[in-house]
Design an enzyme around this catalytic site. Structure first.
Site, PDB file in Angstrom:
ATOM      1  N   CYS A 280       0.782  -1.277  -0.044  1.00  0.00           N
ATOM      2  CA  CYS A 280       0.116   0.099   0.156  1.00  0.00           C
ATOM      3  C   CYS A 280       1.402   1.353   0.133  1.00  0.00           C
ATOM      4  O   CYS A 280       2.099   1.249   0.342  1.00  0.00           O
ATOM      5  CB  CYS A 280      -0.437  -0.030   1.011  1.00  0.00           C
ATOM      6  SG  CYS A 280      -2.134  -1.645   1.342  1.00  0.00           S
TER       7      CYS A 280
ATOM      8  N   ARG B 253       2.012   1.308  -5.688  1.00  0.00           N
ATOM      9  CA  ARG B 253       2.000   0.746  -4.763  1.00  0.00           C
ATOM     10  C   ARG B 253       0.691  -0.583  -4.902  1.00  0.00           C
ATOM     11  O   ARG B 253       0.742  -1.476  -3.949  1.00  0.00           O
ATOM     12  CB  ARG B 253       2.877   1.201  -3.384  1.00  0.00           C
ATOM     13  CG  ARG B 253       3.806   1.946  -3.615  1.00  0.00           C
ATOM     14  CD  ARG B 253       3.870   2.508  -2.340  1.00  0.00           C
ATOM     15  NE  ARG B 253       4.539   1.722  -1.286  1.00  0.00           N
ATOM     16  CZ  ARG B 253       5.932   1.256  -1.300  1.00  0.00           C
ATOM     17  NH1 ARG B 253       6.726   1.561  -1.787  1.00  0.00           N
ATOM     18  NH2 ARG B 253       5.377   0.868  -0.089  1.00  0.00           N
TER      19      ARG B 253
ATOM     20  N   TRP C 108      -3.655  -1.653  -1.818  1.00  0.00           N
ATOM     21  CA  TRP C 108      -3.484  -2.868  -2.400  1.00  0.00           C
ATOM     22  C   TRP C 108      -4.332  -4.175  -1.407  1.00  0.00           C
ATOM     23  O   TRP C 108      -3.718  -4.852  -0.093  1.00  0.00           O
ATOM     24  CB  TRP C 108      -2.301  -3.593  -2.394  1.00  0.00           C
ATOM     25  CG  TRP C 108      -1.408  -4.852  -3.460  1.00  0.00           C
ATOM     26  CD1 TRP C 108      -2.065  -4.487  -4.753  1.00  0.00           C
ATOM     27  CD2 TRP C 108      -1.407  -5.990  -3.108  1.00  0.00           C
ATOM     28  NE1 TRP C 108      -1.593  -5.929  -5.293  1.00  0.00           N
ATOM     29  CE2 TRP C 108      -1.732  -6.860  -3.990  1.00  0.00           C
ATOM     30  CE3 TRP C 108      -0.933  -6.798  -1.866  1.00  0.00           C
ATOM     31  CZ2 TRP C 108      -0.953  -8.283  -3.834  1.00  0.00           C
ATOM     32  CZ3 TRP C 108      -1.168  -7.956  -1.760  1.00  0.00           C
ATOM     33  CH2 TRP C 108      -1.408  -8.830  -2.700  1.00  0.00           C
TER      34      TRP C 108
ATOM     35  N   ASN D 251       0.388   0.656   5.978  1.00  0.00           N
ATOM     36  CA  ASN D 251       0.841  -0.586   4.990  1.00  0.00           C
ATOM     37  C   ASN D 251       2.061  -1.821   5.703  1.00  0.00           C
ATOM     38  O   ASN D 251       2.666  -1.474   6.341  1.00  0.00           O
ATOM     39  CB  ASN D 251       2.178   0.398   4.560  1.00  0.00           C
ATOM     40  CG  ASN D 251       2.713  -0.616   3.412  1.00  0.00           C
ATOM     41  OD1 ASN D 251       2.285  -1.820   2.337  1.00  0.00           O
ATOM     42  ND2 ASN D 251       3.967  -0.207   2.944  1.00  0.00           N
ATOM     43  N   GLY D 252       1.058  -3.066   5.274  1.00  0.00           N
ATOM     44  CA  GLY D 252       1.885  -4.046   5.859  1.00  0.00           C
ATOM     45  C   GLY D 252       0.647  -5.379   6.423  1.00  0.00           C
ATOM     46  O   GLY D 252      -0.237  -4.938   5.809  1.00  0.00           O
TER      47      GLY D 252
ATOM     48  N   SER E 174      13.793 -10.337  -9.530  1.00  0.00           N
ATOM     49  CA  SER E 174      15.030 -10.258  -8.801  1.00  0.00           C
ATOM     50  C   SER E 174      15.664 -12.102  -8.834  1.00  0.00           C
ATOM     51  O   SER E 174      16.757 -11.954  -9.057  1.00  0.00           O
ATOM     52  CB  SER E 174      15.330 -10.271  -7.289  1.00  0.00           C
ATOM     53  OG  SER E 174      14.342  -8.071  -7.991  1.00  0.00           O
TER      54      SER E 174
ATOM     55  N   SER F 259      17.446  -7.391  -4.764  1.00  0.00           N
ATOM     56  CA  SER F 259      15.650  -6.993  -4.168  1.00  0.00           C
ATOM     57  C   SER F 259      15.701  -5.836  -4.674  1.00  0.00           C
ATOM     58  O   SER F 259      16.170  -4.714  -4.596  1.00  0.00           O
ATOM     59  CB  SER F 259      15.253  -6.731  -3.150  1.00  0.00           C
ATOM     60  OG  SER F 259      14.158  -5.818  -2.497  1.00  0.00           O
TER      61      SER F 259
ATOM     62  N   GLU G 229      12.207 -14.833 -17.138  1.00  0.00           N
ATOM     63  CA  GLU G 229      11.691 -13.281 -17.021  1.00  0.00           C
ATOM     64  C   GLU G 229      11.001 -12.973 -18.569  1.00  0.00           C
ATOM     65  O   GLU G 229       9.811 -11.766 -18.329  1.00  0.00           O
ATOM     66  CB  GLU G 229      12.753 -12.274 -16.980  1.00  0.00           C
ATOM     67  CG  GLU G 229      12.737 -11.081 -16.964  1.00  0.00           C
ATOM     68  CD  GLU G 229      12.172 -10.009 -15.675  1.00  0.00           C
ATOM     69  OE1 GLU G 229      12.193  -8.932 -16.098  1.00  0.00           O
ATOM     70  OE2 GLU G 229      12.014 -11.198 -14.557  1.00  0.00           O
TER      71      GLU G 229
ATOM     72  N   LYS H   5       6.767 -11.227 -17.666  1.00  0.00           N
ATOM     73  CA  LYS H   5       6.244  -9.727 -18.063  1.00  0.00           C
ATOM     74  C   LYS H   5       5.760 -10.005 -18.776  1.00  0.00           C
ATOM     75  O   LYS H   5       5.128  -9.746 -18.947  1.00  0.00           O
ATOM     76  CB  LYS H   5       8.178  -9.372 -19.594  1.00  0.00           C
ATOM     77  CG  LYS H   5       9.106  -8.455 -18.689  1.00  0.00           C
ATOM     78  CD  LYS H   5       8.444  -7.541 -17.107  1.00  0.00           C
ATOM     79  CE  LYS H   5       8.980  -8.010 -16.207  1.00  0.00           C
ATOM     80  NZ  LYS H   5       9.443  -7.936 -15.369  1.00  0.00           N
TER      81      LYS H   5
ATOM     82  N   GLU I 262       1.978 -11.063 -16.423  1.00  0.00           N
ATOM     83  CA  GLU I 262       2.187  -9.603 -15.747  1.00  0.00           C
ATOM     84  C   GLU I 262       1.402  -8.812 -16.205  1.00  0.00           C
ATOM     85  O   GLU I 262       0.414  -7.959 -15.342  1.00  0.00           O
ATOM     86  CB  GLU I 262       3.327  -9.336 -14.376  1.00  0.00           C
ATOM     87  CG  GLU I 262       4.371  -8.528 -15.112  1.00  0.00           C
ATOM     88  CD  GLU I 262       5.417  -8.550 -14.418  1.00  0.00           C
ATOM     89  OE1 GLU I 262       5.055  -9.091 -12.548  1.00  0.00           O
ATOM     90  OE2 GLU I 262       6.353  -8.567 -14.423  1.00  0.00           O
TER      91      GLU I 262
ATOM     92  N   HIS J 263      10.539 -33.874 -22.134  1.00  0.00           N
ATOM     93  CA  HIS J 263      10.062 -34.749 -20.732  1.00  0.00           C
ATOM     94  C   HIS J 263       8.851 -33.767 -19.922  1.00  0.00           C
ATOM     95  O   HIS J 263       8.356 -33.460 -19.205  1.00  0.00           O
ATOM     96  CB  HIS J 263      11.057 -34.094 -19.363  1.00  0.00           C
ATOM     97  CG  HIS J 263      12.682 -34.565 -19.878  1.00  0.00           C
ATOM     98  ND1 HIS J 263      13.081 -35.908 -19.560  1.00  0.00           N
ATOM     99  CD2 HIS J 263      13.548 -34.080 -19.705  1.00  0.00           C
ATOM    100  CE1 HIS J 263      14.179 -36.132 -20.003  1.00  0.00           C
ATOM    101  NE2 HIS J 263      14.602 -34.647 -20.449  1.00  0.00           N
TER     102      HIS J 263
ATOM    103  N   LYS K 298       4.285  -2.811  -6.654  1.00  0.00           N
ATOM    104  CA  LYS K 298       5.388  -2.831  -6.757  1.00  0.00           C
ATOM    105  C   LYS K 298       6.109  -3.116  -6.009  1.00  0.00           C
ATOM    106  O   LYS K 298       6.842  -4.111  -6.319  1.00  0.00           O
ATOM    107  CB  LYS K 298       6.029  -1.486  -7.346  1.00  0.00           C
ATOM    108  CG  LYS K 298       7.084  -0.353  -7.774  1.00  0.00           C
ATOM    109  CD  LYS K 298       8.038  -1.941  -8.999  1.00  0.00           C
ATOM    110  CE  LYS K 298       8.604  -1.111  -9.526  1.00  0.00           C
ATOM    111  NZ  LYS K 298       9.462  -1.821 -10.744  1.00  0.00           N
TER     112      LYS K 298
END
Length: 692
Positions: A2, A33, A107, A134-135, A386, A430, A563, A567, A570, A586, A687
């Protein structure tokens, strides 16, 4: 996840319209965010009221603040606020010499996006205590049951609502016990004593007019200070919080989850540390230290110890957080990569004359390189993009260091409690430096005695502060939720890490110097590959109606496949999967038919001949192929031009993933725009992942 923003003006007159716009613009800067709901709180009046309790004791309180909350993005909130302001005939021209406003963009973690679950959350009727958060409060269910037994009613489905209600309970209890001197900070410290989890909080209360309290544990929060009086110069006193508190100048304070919402107002900031309580009152800033073992003493709330901190200057420009000539942040950040990579390498690569060795200088690691070289193993720990960046760099680090390298997804390492030894070097990657799972893994590695190295894009972040040493990637502010330029800068930083670790080995000198030459040439290679923009847009047009996409890679480019697929999924919301090409037979080969689009990365490296074989096998099964190859190799990878080819410039093999990812970033961007989705705010994502 958030975004928190707060604004307090002291001894400087601002009308209500100005205050609202400051809060709205702060939220716009933080919308990456979280963007499923938002809210703000401002004062209803500049007047205070005098009240008395049952014992005849008088207290001064402000009139109840106004709270506006709305489901949807920031513009939905703005529209609803001005409609509500008109309906209650609130005077937008009313001026305040002192005013404290708070704002939040959400969020969702607990409770669906809706006005009742949006922040600020309130203590109840009258909005005596308001909180933006936020959390995650992990023990909120226990606290909620306790507060219900004490007569509190809950309206939302959030974990946050327990916080303002707990603050009201603590405040009422202190008054009942006759502690009329209980300060706002003491109330908040007592609330913190009962909270478990990760959080950043800003409190506002009508019982403490024109004051704000900010505190944090785990989630990011910073304070910006802007003095509006005479020029104070740039000496040490200018950064002294005590000096600023006592000088009586008109000033503005900004609290924010991220520097991007503060830099347009001031560059003078304080990054709030875990366990600190920042109290804004009467134009001053006091910082108190939360100590969990200090509870109540008798009937009075504990008196906390104070902390002296200095302000610092933001190394950021407003231009970095604007879109400039681009339509979207993701587009801008893709095209900024030649410059961001140059900045990442600036001052770190040394290339002298013919007789001078080419070297890498990483100042943040120079005192720890010997320890890293002696490590039992190097463990890379990260999440999402990351993690992929570390995976791309793993082969060159193994090659140049001679040390075994293992990869760990942060959440999985913590879940398994996987072995970490004192002889290990743990590298934490990160972009934000605040990723919750990575921070928990860092805490775990520190407990086990490993040397901890941080690779982050955010100076002063939790990972930067808590690791033993590290490297800042210097990619610049990244606002698009889908990471682009941070990914390529992370790979380059880890390539330089490999060069620094292997710098004492004579046998690899020629290889290291070739890589350094490649690093110098890399920005120009990226400029060249960015010219494929229109070609990628044309390809996106062909794929616009597809439901799925496979991306095959191996060696250095297995990470590129992961990656690139990440992209696409998402932002464009198309199912996509990155697959190790060696695993094709396989299982994944069963998916191949003439309809499913498949991207194969087959640029020149040690795995090139194997990828040629993969292409032949896919072609034999009538696969719908899109092949990424080195310029001039189209005939080698695609006989008879039976598939679509993306040609990219060649560079040293360990740097090829940096070049190869750019066309896939462009493809994901154009797919998203053509499909009509918001490329900067993908569905359900945010983000900075500060929750588990």
């Amino acid at each position: 996840m958030c975004g928190i923003f707060a604004y307090l003006n002291y001894n400087v007159t601002r009308d209500r319209r100005f205050i609202l716009e400051i809060l709205f613009n702060g939220l716009r800067r933080l919308e990456y965010r979280g963007y499923d709901s938002a809210g703000i709180s401002i004062d209803s009046s500049s007047q205070s009221s005098l009240s008395s309790d049952s014992n005849g004791k008088f207290s001064i309180s402000a009139l109840p603040p106004l709270v506006f909350r709305q489901e949807g993005n920031i513009e939905s909130l703005v529209k609803s606020v001005y409609i509500d302001v008109g309906s209650i005939e609130l005077d937008l021209e009313q001026s305040f010499s002192v005013h404290a406003g708070i704002a939040h963009t959400r969020w969702a973690t607990h409770g669906e996006p809706s006005p009742k679950n949006s922040h600020p959350q309130t203590s109840g009727a009258g909005n005596e205590f308001l909180v933006v958060h936020n959390g995650i409060v992990t023990n909120y269910e226990v606290l909620k049951e306790t507060l219900i037994r004490h007569g509190f009613d809950f309206e939302s489905d959030t974990d946050t609502e327990v916080i303002p209600k707990l603050a009201k309970y603590v405040f009422d209890k202190a008054n009942e016990e006759g502690d009329q001197t209980a300060s706002f900070s003491q109330v908040v410290l007592e609330v913190m004593r009962h909270l478990e989890g990760a959080y950043a909080l800003v409190f506002k209360s009508c019982h403490y007019p024109n004051e704000l309290i900010a505190c944090k544990r785990g989630s990011p929060l910073l304070l910006g200070v802007k003095e509006l009086g005479e020029d104070m110069g740039t000496g040490a006193s200018f950064l002294d919080l005590k000096f600023i508190s006592e000088n009586g100048q008109p000033k503005e304070f900004f609290l924010s989850s991220d520097a991007s919402a503060v830099v347009e107002h001031t560059k003078k900031v304080l990054v709030i540390e875990d366990g600190e309580v920042v109290h804004l009152k009467d134009g001053g800033v006091s910082i108190l230290k939360f100590e969990n073992d200090k509870g109540k003493h008798g009937t009075a709330l504990s008196r906390p110890s104070s902390v002296q901190r200095a302000l610092s200057f933001l190394d950021m420009e407003v231009e970095q957080i604007n879109k400039g000539k681009y339509e979207h942040y993701m587009q801008k950040e893709i095209h900024e990569q030649p410059e961001s990579l140059t900045t990442t390498m600036r001052g770190r690569l040394k290339r002298g004359g013919s007789s001078k060795a080419k070297t890498v200088l990483l100042g943040g690691l120079k005192d720890h390189l010997k320890t890293i070289r002696r490590s039992r193993r190097i463990v890379f720990i990260g999440c999402g993009t990351s993690y992929n960046a570390a995976l791309a760099a793993r082969p060159i680090i193994e090659e140049l260091s001679g040390v075994p390298v293992t990869m760990e997804i942060a959440s999985d390492l913590v879940d398994r409690q996987g072995p970490i030894y004192r002889e290990d070097t743990a590298v934490f990657v990160s972009q934000s430096g605040e990723t919750a799972d990575t921070l928990l893994a860092l805490e775990y590695a520190l407990e086990n005695g490993a040397l901890c190295v941080g690779i982050t894009n955010t100076v002063g972040s939790a990972i930067a502060r808590n690791t033993h040493c590290g490297i800042h990637i210097n990619a610049g502010c990244e606002i698009g939720v889908a990471s682009t330029k941070a990914y390529t800068s992370q790979i380059v930083v880890m390539a330089m890490l490999a060069l620094a670790i292997g710098d004492d080995t004579i046998s690899t000198r020629a290889r290291r110097e070739a890589i350094i030459d490649g690093l110098f040439d890399l920005p120009n290679k990226i400029r060249g590959v960015l010219k494929l923009d229109q070609e990628m847009k044309d390809l996106a047009n062909l794929l616009i109606s597809e439901q799925s996409l496979l991306v095959f890679g191996r060696g250095y480019n297995y990470a590129t496949a992961l990656e690139g697929a990440l992209k696409v999924k998402e932002v464009s919301l198309m199912h996509s999967e990155g697959i190790l090409a060696g695993e094709m037979k396989h299982g994944p080969l069963a998916l191949v038919d003439e309809n499913l689009p498949i991207i194969v990365i087959a640029t020149r490296d040690a795995c090139f001949s194997k990828q040629q074989s993969v292409i032949q096998q896919l072609h034999a099964r009538k696969g719908r192929l899109i092949v990424m190859c080195t310029k001039g190799d189209a005939a080698s990878v695609c006989p008879g031009r039976s598939c679509r080819v993306i040609e990219v410039p060649q560079i040293e093999d360990c740097l090829q993933p940096v070049v190869n990812i750019v066309p896939l970033q462009l493809l994901a961007y154009h797919l998203t725009v053509l499909r009509g989705y918001n490329v900067d705010q993908p569905r359900n994502l945010a983000k900075s992942v500060t929750t588990q």
